[in-house]
Design an enzyme around this catalytic site. Structure first.
Site, PDB file in Angstrom:
ATOM      1  N   ASP A 177       0.848  -1.194   0.000  1.00 23.32           N
ATOM      2  CA  ASP A 177       0.000   0.000   0.000  1.00 23.32           C
ATOM      3  C   ASP A 177       0.887   1.250   0.000  1.00 23.32           C
ATOM      4  OD1 ASP A 177      -2.426  -1.599   0.499  1.00 23.32           O
ATOM      5  OD2 ASP A 177      -1.615  -1.853   2.520  1.00 23.32           O
ATOM      6  N   ARG A 199      -1.867  -2.249  -4.004  1.00 27.47           N
ATOM      7  CA  ARG A 199      -3.139  -2.383  -3.302  1.00 27.47           C
ATOM      8  C   ARG A 199      -3.716  -0.983  -3.050  1.00 27.47           C
ATOM      9  NH1 ARG A 199      -7.020  -6.528  -2.399  1.00 27.47           N
ATOM     10  NH2 ARG A 199      -7.896  -6.236  -0.350  1.00 27.47           N
ATOM     11  N   ARG A 259     -13.831   1.044  -4.669  1.00 29.65           N
ATOM     12  CA  ARG A 259     -13.283   1.476  -3.379  1.00 29.65           C
ATOM     13  C   ARG A 259     -12.639   2.858  -3.474  1.00 29.65           C
ATOM     14  NH1 ARG A 259     -10.636  -3.867  -0.509  1.00 29.65           N
ATOM     15  NH2 ARG A 259     -12.534  -5.104  -0.531  1.00 29.65           N
ATOM     16  N   LYS A 262     -13.915   3.152  -0.050  1.00 35.78           N
ATOM     17  CA  LYS A 262     -14.752   2.260   0.745  1.00 35.78           C
ATOM     18  C   LYS A 262     -14.722   2.789   2.175  1.00 35.78           C
ATOM     19  CE  LYS A 262     -15.314  -2.577   2.094  1.00 35.78           C
ATOM     20  NZ  LYS A 262     -14.961  -3.970   1.768  1.00 35.78           N
TER      21      LYS A 262
END
Ligand SMILES: *[C@@H]1O[C@H](CO)[C@@H](O)[C@H](O)[C@H]1NC(C)=O
Length: 383
Positions: A177, A199, A259, A262
């Protein structure tokens, strides 16, 4: 023009980079993170190696850390080879998943398995950031490649401004990430660009991440690989939590497919004056405990501004009534949608959660696109 350019760089060389570069954060955070000060007015340090950067970010001192170049972590921890799976297909533009903690067996048992994936090890876990830090890029030079940042386990009072984080194993889900917050308080992310990420671009984990402001940032979801196999990143912004308050203002969310964000689990989100452009799936996915006030935003070519099938939280799209005037002590701005799906929900009970908070201002949606496209991301800050 040419002559003055030469003069400027010659001067920079003579006086040395530390005198020529910026010495701290520009401006102040709006909204929930408004009391964040980062490294305050401590004298700036200018790391020159990846090791030095890691050490400054992770130590126990209040610091202003200025980046004047690219810090490339690719290869610094070698490579890892593991098995994986291909839940989204094996086409050229599809991401492949690393079988992290048996993710393939547990969540995608029917997906074709992939016998061998080799990825960069440094990308999988971000650099640990301690409390009372400002990480600031100089001009458009502050770039971190191949590794993200982690503000976790009680770290607080952190500012990340005018920095780009990019190229973290973009082909492989679970490859890393860009920015992770989990168990934090007072974080301001401003003028940050994230691109080519495995990600999430920004993820707030299941622990409380209180008093966060994300502003003027460019979430660039374009790239060669995605879980939707169409060059649009599916994993963009995941705001999980247990007691999270986020001001999300003047950000540019480009070429995503899911997302984005999200939001769930007792997370209060004020999404104001952001620009979503070219989304092939959904922008908001709001699960139980996700409370979202969305006002003055622009959606252009967004297939589904809200994923209706999984909507289980609360959302106020500011297009009716006087709810804002009583909760925010001002009226809300309407959102603007073109070539996009519908975005109209009228939950207002949760607006009382804004009581006592510092609330960001809002401009009319008509001003947002030009402002955001010329202002969001690295290198757009007048320092
Ligand atoms: C956010 O800030 C308020 C006011 O300082 C504080 O009471 C609260 O604990 C903070 N939230 C979190 C989750 O840390």
């Amino acid at each position: 023009m040419k002559f003055s350019g030469i003069t400027a760089s010659a001067t920079a060389l003579m006086v040395g980079v530390s005198s020529a570069a910026v010495t701290g954060v520009t401006g102040k955070p709006e909204g929930f993170a408004s009391s964040t000060t980062g490294g305050g007015d401590t004298a700036a340090v200018y790391p020159s190696t990846t090791d030095e950067l890691v050490s400054y970010l992770g130590d126990d001192s209040a610091r202003v850390i200025v980046l004047t170049k690219t810090f490339d972590f690719t290869g610094t921890e070698g490579t890892t080879t593991s098995t994986g799976c291909a839940p989204w297909g094996t086409g050229a533009g599809c991401q492949t998943a690393i079988d992290k903690d048996d993710w393939c067996e547990n969540y995608e048992p029917d997906a074709p398995s992939v016998s061998s994936i080799t990825y960069d090890a440094a990308g999988t876990l971000g650099i640990t950031v301690g409390s009372d830090k400002s990480l600031v890029g100089d001009g458009s030079s502050g770039i971190i490649k191949g590794k993200g940042l982690r503000i976790v386990n009680g770290a607080q009072n952190v500012i990340i401004q005018n920095v780009q984080i990019s190229d973290i194993n973009p082909e492989y889900v679970w490859g890393g990430d860009a920015i992770t917050l989990d168990g934090t308080d007072n974080v301001w992310i401003d003028h940050v660009t994230t691109s080519n990420i495995a990600r999430q671009h920004i993820v707030l984990g299941t622990e409380a991440s209180g008093n966060v402001t994300i502003s003027n940032s460019y979430i660039d979801g374009s790239g060669d690989y995605s879980a939707t196999c169409d060059g649009h990143q599916y994993w963009a912004l995941y705001f999980d939590g247990s007691d999270d308050q986020i001001t999300f203002k003047n950000n540019y969310i480009y070429q995503t497919s899911g997302r984005a964000p999200k939001v769930q689990s007792n997370t209060l989100l004020h999404a104001v004056n952001n620009y979503w452009n070219d989304n092939s799936g959904h922008a908001f996915e709001i699960g139980e405990g996700g409370y979202v006030l969305a006002e003055g935003n622009v959606f252009e070519n967004v297939e589904a501004p809200l994923e209706a099938s999984s909507f289980a939280g609360e959302l106020f799209t500011a297009d009716s009534g006087s709810a804002c005037s009583s909760a925010l002590r001002r009226s809300c701005e309407a959102n603007s949608l073109s070539d996009s799906g519908t975005f109209s929900e009228s939950d207002t009970d949760f607006l009382s959660k804004f009581s006592g908070a510092v609330i960001a201002t809002a401009s009319a949606a008509s001003e947002v696109k030009s402002y955001v496209t010329s202002n969001a991301g690295i290198g757009k800050l007048s320092q």
